[in-house]
Write a protein that holds these residues in place. Sequence first.
Motif, mmCIF file in Angstrom:
data_model
loop_
_atom_site.group_PDB
_atom_site.id
_atom_site.type_symbol
_atom_site.label_atom_id
_atom_site.label_comp_id
_atom_site.label_asym_id
_atom_site.label_seq_id
_atom_site.Cartn_x
_atom_site.Cartn_y
_atom_site.Cartn_z
ATOM 1 N N ILE A 242 0.809 -1.227 0.000
ATOM 2 C CA ILE A 242 0.000 0.000 0.000
ATOM 3 C C ILE A 242 0.841 1.274 0.000
ATOM 4 O O ILE A 242 0.576 2.185 -0.799
ATOM 5 N N PRO A 243 1.884 1.405 0.829
ATOM 6 C CA PRO A 243 2.684 2.652 0.760
ATOM 7 C C PRO A 243 3.340 2.863 -0.607
ATOM 8 O O PRO A 243 3.385 3.990 -1.104
ATOM 9 N N LEU A 244 3.838 1.790 -1.211
ATOM 10 C CA LEU A 244 4.471 1.909 -2.524
ATOM 11 C C LEU A 244 3.450 2.260 -3.603
ATOM 12 O O LEU A 244 3.727 3.080 -4.491
ATOM 13 N N VAL A 245 2.260 1.671 -3.522
ATOM 14 C CA VAL A 245 1.190 1.989 -4.476
ATOM 15 C C VAL A 245 0.776 3.450 -4.321
ATOM 16 O O VAL A 245 0.633 4.169 -5.317
ATOM 17 N N THR A 246 0.612 3.902 -3.099
ATOM 18 C CA THR A 246 0.235 5.300 -2.857
ATOM 19 C C THR A 246 1.286 6.248 -3.416
ATOM 20 O O THR A 246 0.956 7.232 -4.088
ATOM 21 N N GLU A 247 2.555 5.939 -3.173
ATOM 22 C CA GLU A 247 3.643 6.774 -3.694
ATOM 23 C C GLU A 247 3.655 6.790 -5.222
ATOM 24 O O GLU A 247 3.801 7.843 -5.836
ATOM 25 N N SER A 248 3.467 5.619 -5.842
ATOM 26 C CA SER A 248 3.495 5.578 -7.312
ATOM 27 C C SER A 248 2.285 6.288 -7.899
ATOM 28 O O SER A 248 2.393 6.916 -8.961
ATOM 29 N N MET A 249 1.152 6.231 -7.248
ATOM 30 C CA MET A 249 -0.025 6.957 -7.741
ATOM 31 C C MET A 249 0.205 8.466 -7.661
ATOM 32 O O MET A 249 -0.156 9.205 -8.585
ATOM 33 N N ASN A 250 0.813 8.930 -6.572
ATOM 34 C CA ASN A 250 1.117 10.358 -6.453
ATOM 35 C C ASN A 250 2.144 10.791 -7.497
ATOM 36 O O ASN A 250 2.006 11.852 -8.110
ATOM 37 N N LYS A 251 3.178 9.975 -7.712
ATOM 38 C CA LYS A 251 4.169 10.285 -8.744
ATOM 39 C C LYS A 251 3.527 10.265 -10.136
ATOM 40 O O LYS A 251 3.847 11.094 -10.980
ATOM 41 N N GLY A 252 2.629 9.320 -10.358
ATOM 42 C CA GLY A 252 1.919 9.250 -11.633
ATOM 43 C C GLY A 252 1.067 10.483 -11.866
ATOM 44 O O GLY A 252 1.008 11.015 -12.985
ATOM 45 N N ALA A 253 0.420 10.963 -10.820
ATOM 46 C CA ALA A 253 -0.402 12.173 -10.940
ATOM 47 C C ALA A 253 0.474 13.370 -11.297
ATOM 48 O O ALA A 253 0.100 14.184 -12.148
ATOM 49 N N MET A 254 1.644 13.465 -10.693
ATOM 50 C CA MET A 254 2.554 14.570 -11.003
ATOM 51 C C MET A 254 3.074 14.445 -12.435
ATOM 52 O O MET A 254 3.196 15.449 -13.146
ATOM 53 N N ALA A 255 3.365 13.220 -12.870
ATOM 54 C CA ALA A 255 3.829 13.003 -14.248
ATOM 55 C C ALA A 255 2.743 13.408 -15.244
ATOM 56 O O ALA A 255 3.020 14.049 -16.263
ATOM 57 N N ALA A 256 1.499 13.054 -14.949
ATOM 58 C CA ALA A 256 0.385 13.406 -15.835
ATOM 59 C C ALA A 256 0.167 14.914 -15.860
ATOM 60 O O ALA A 256 -0.095 15.496 -16.919
ATOM 61 N N LEU A 257 0.292 15.550 -14.717
ATOM 62 C CA LEU A 257 0.155 17.002 -14.653
ATOM 63 C C LEU A 257 1.259 17.674 -15.472
ATOM 64 O O LEU A 257 0.996 18.594 -16.256
ATOM 65 N N ASP A 258 2.489 17.183 -15.339
ATOM 66 C CA ASP A 258 3.592 17.733 -16.130
ATOM 67 C C ASP A 258 3.376 17.503 -17.621
ATOM 68 O O ASP A 258 3.707 18.365 -18.444
ATOM 69 N N PHE A 259 2.811 16.353 -17.997
ATOM 70 C CA PHE A 259 2.474 16.112 -19.404
ATOM 71 C C PHE A 259 1.551 17.216 -19.915
ATOM 72 O O PHE A 259 1.761 17.772 -20.991
ATOM 73 N N GLY A 260 0.526 17.532 -19.147
ATOM 74 C CA GLY A 260 -0.434 18.555 -19.556
ATOM 75 C C GLY A 260 0.146 19.953 -19.587
ATOM 76 O O GLY A 260 -0.279 20.788 -20.379
ATOM 77 N N LEU A 261 1.126 20.219 -18.749
ATOM 78 C CA LEU A 261 1.712 21.557 -18.676
ATOM 79 C C LEU A 261 2.883 21.756 -19.630
ATOM 80 O O LEU A 261 3.064 22.835 -20.185
ATOM 81 N N MET A 262 3.714 20.696 -19.806
ATOM 82 C CA MET A 262 4.976 20.865 -20.526
ATOM 83 C C MET A 262 5.128 19.971 -21.746
ATOM 84 O O MET A 262 6.077 20.131 -22.502
ATOM 85 N N GLY A 263 4.251 19.002 -21.903
ATOM 86 C CA GLY A 263 4.378 18.085 -23.025
ATOM 87 C C GLY A 263 5.081 16.802 -22.643
ATOM 88 O O GLY A 263 5.664 16.677 -21.571
ATOM 89 N N VAL A 264 5.024 15.848 -23.552
ATOM 90 C CA VAL A 264 5.495 14.504 -23.266
ATOM 91 C C VAL A 264 7.003 14.429 -23.071
ATOM 92 O O VAL A 264 7.485 13.727 -22.185
ATOM 93 N N THR A 265 7.780 15.160 -23.867
ATOM 94 C CA THR A 265 9.236 15.051 -23.763
ATOM 95 C C THR A 265 9.734 15.524 -22.406
ATOM 96 O O THR A 265 10.524 14.827 -21.739
ATOM 97 N N GLU A 266 9.294 16.679 -21.973
ATOM 98 C CA GLU A 266 9.723 17.198 -20.663
ATOM 99 C C GLU A 266 9.211 16.306 -19.527
ATOM 100 O O GLU A 266 9.937 16.035 -18.573
ATOM 101 N N ALA A 267 7.975 15.832 -19.623
ATOM 102 C CA ALA A 267 7.434 14.941 -18.588
ATOM 103 C C ALA A 267 8.228 13.651 -18.525
ATOM 104 O O ALA A 267 8.518 13.125 -17.439
ATOM 105 N N MET A 268 8.606 13.112 -19.691
ATOM 106 C CA MET A 268 9.418 11.895 -19.713
ATOM 107 C C MET A 268 10.780 12.150 -19.074
ATOM 108 O O MET A 268 11.262 11.335 -18.276
ATOM 109 N N ASN A 269 11.405 13.275 -19.387
ATOM 110 C CA ASN A 269 12.705 13.599 -18.811
ATOM 111 C C ASN A 269 12.643 13.723 -17.298
ATOM 112 O O ASN A 269 13.586 13.341 -16.605
ATOM 113 N N ARG A 270 11.554 14.238 -16.793
ATOM 114 C CA ARG A 270 11.412 14.427 -15.340
ATOM 115 C C ARG A 270 11.048 13.155 -14.598
ATOM 116 O O ARG A 270 11.422 13.001 -13.448
#
Length: 157
Positions: A126-154
């Motif tokens: 559960i802690p690892l799943v929660t952490e990965s979901m939060n990281k995934g949400a940040m990655a998706a937010l960065d995709f929407g703000l900066m595009g796929v290349t920058e989100a992938m780099n981050r």
Amino acid sequence: MAALQGVAFDTDRHADVARFSHKGRSFVLIKPSTFMNLSGKAVAHWMKQEKITPDHILVVVDDLALDLGVLRMRGQGSDGGHNGLKSITETLATQSYARLRIGIGNNFPKGRQSDYVLGPWTGDEIPLVTESMNKGAMAALDFGLMGVTEAMNRHNG
């Protein structure tokens, strides 16, 4: 992502839908209510509804081939055996859409894949799943703000 943004999902055609704005960008989140192997129907409907092109979508999926908690974003690619991605690719007639794979591991006995995928997480997971979901949400937010290349780099690696 919806929880982090303080928005709730409402049931609509082919999906539960949540909307929010962040830094001047509009985000539409959908959770298809179709069977997974018909996810393309929901994605195509909402792309048309919102006038979104494939380069502006990010499909988030679980992935047995990645260890639990590992994230991998790509700008395009094959379905990798994932029935939801296969449906989306067939419906959109392109593999050119971004996807974020969230690893769930493959710690299940032979023939028990669906029980594993649909089953509950253990207390240790559960802690690892929660952490990965939060990281995934940040990655998706960065995709929407900066595009796929920058989100992938981050967020990859």
